[in-house]
Design an enzyme around this catalytic site. Structure first.
Site, PDB file in Angstrom:
ATOM      1  N   GLN A 155       0.830  -1.205   0.000  1.00 15.26           N
ATOM      2  CA  GLN A 155       0.000   0.000   0.000  1.00 15.26           C
ATOM      3  C   GLN A 155       0.861   1.251   0.000  1.00 15.26           C
ATOM      4  OE1 GLN A 155      -2.067  -1.145   3.596  1.00 15.26           O
ATOM      5  NE2 GLN A 155      -1.181   0.563   4.718  1.00 15.26           N
ATOM      6  N   GLY A 156       0.260   2.314  -0.532  1.00 13.89           N
ATOM      7  CA  GLY A 156       0.926   3.605  -0.582  1.00 13.89           C
ATOM      8  C   GLY A 156      -0.091   4.715  -0.380  1.00 13.89           C
ATOM      9  N   TYR A 157       0.404   5.928  -0.269  1.00 10.43           N
ATOM     10  CA  TYR A 157      -0.440   7.066   0.092  1.00 10.43           C
ATOM     11  C   TYR A 157      -0.356   8.175  -0.953  1.00 10.43           C
ATOM     12  CZ  TYR A 157      -1.038   4.552   4.322  1.00 10.43           C
ATOM     13  OH  TYR A 157      -1.367   3.557   5.203  1.00 10.43           O
ATOM     14  N   LEU A 158      -1.537   8.625  -1.388  1.00 11.66           N
ATOM     15  CA  LEU A 158      -1.641   9.784  -2.269  1.00 11.66           C
ATOM     16  C   LEU A 158      -1.715  11.065  -1.445  1.00 11.66           C
ATOM     17  CD1 LEU A 158      -4.195   8.320  -4.816  1.00 11.66           C
ATOM     18  CD2 LEU A 158      -1.735   8.596  -5.139  1.00 11.66           C
ATOM     19  N   ASP A 213       3.271   9.012  -2.950  1.00  8.23           N
ATOM     20  CA  ASP A 213       4.483   9.687  -2.481  1.00  8.23           C
ATOM     21  C   ASP A 213       5.069   8.887  -1.328  1.00  8.23           C
ATOM     22  OD1 ASP A 213       2.636  10.269  -0.508  1.00  8.23           O
ATOM     23  OD2 ASP A 213       3.211  12.354  -0.309  1.00  8.23           O
TER      24      ASP A 213
END
Length: 154
Positions: A26-29, A79
């Site tokens: 998972q990643g974060y916008l 990011d």
């Protein structure tokens, strides 16, 4: 409005390991205090999740399944480093626990979460549960991506 009421705990032994593990990436916008926008690949599924600011153990949460191919492409837009972990779902005393065993720069960290109907809801704690870290923002996945466990002073 969708409300997530979740408590987090450190895990202190290995008796939970027999449950089936699913790989998560998972990643974060967006990862501001007011909101996080997360892209997640969980096994063969993709998800977009928007969470509001935490108030105690509660916060607004909206989660939508999205096409897996889209989720994989969106991870490239995130990011900061991605979070990788194995998640195991464990039933105990009528409640569902999610145990996350982190990988990469967060390797060595194992956290258990339980979702509740209210902040006051009572629940039985399994013997593998340690210290509660619900209010410690270091353990938020959005923070672990930019301040990983390996960099914490011991």
């Amino acid at each position: 409005m969708a409300i997530e009421i979740e408590r987090k705990f450190l895990v202190v032994n290995d008796s939970w390991r027999s449950a089936i593990a699913v790989y998560f990436c998972q990643g974060y916008l967006n990862r501001s205090k007011e909101r996080t926008v997360r892209i997640r690949v969980a096994g063969d599924q993709g998800f977009l999740t928007i969470k509001g600011a935490s108030k105690g153990a509660s916060r607004t949460e909206f989660e939508y399944e999205i096409p897996l191919a889209d989720a994989k492409q969106m991870l490239a837009l995130c990011d900061g480093p991605l979070i990788e972990k194995y998640r195991r779902k464990i039933s105990f005393a009528g409640m569902l626990w999610e145990v996350d065993e982190f990988l990469g720069d967060n390797q060595g960290l194992v956290v258990a979460e339980i979702e509740l109907e209210s902040e006051e809801q009572a629940f039985e704690k399994p013997d593998w549960l340690g210290e509660e870290v619900t209010q410690d923002v270091r353990y938020y996945n959005s923070n672990l991506s930019v301040n990983p466990f390996k960099s914490w002073a011991v």
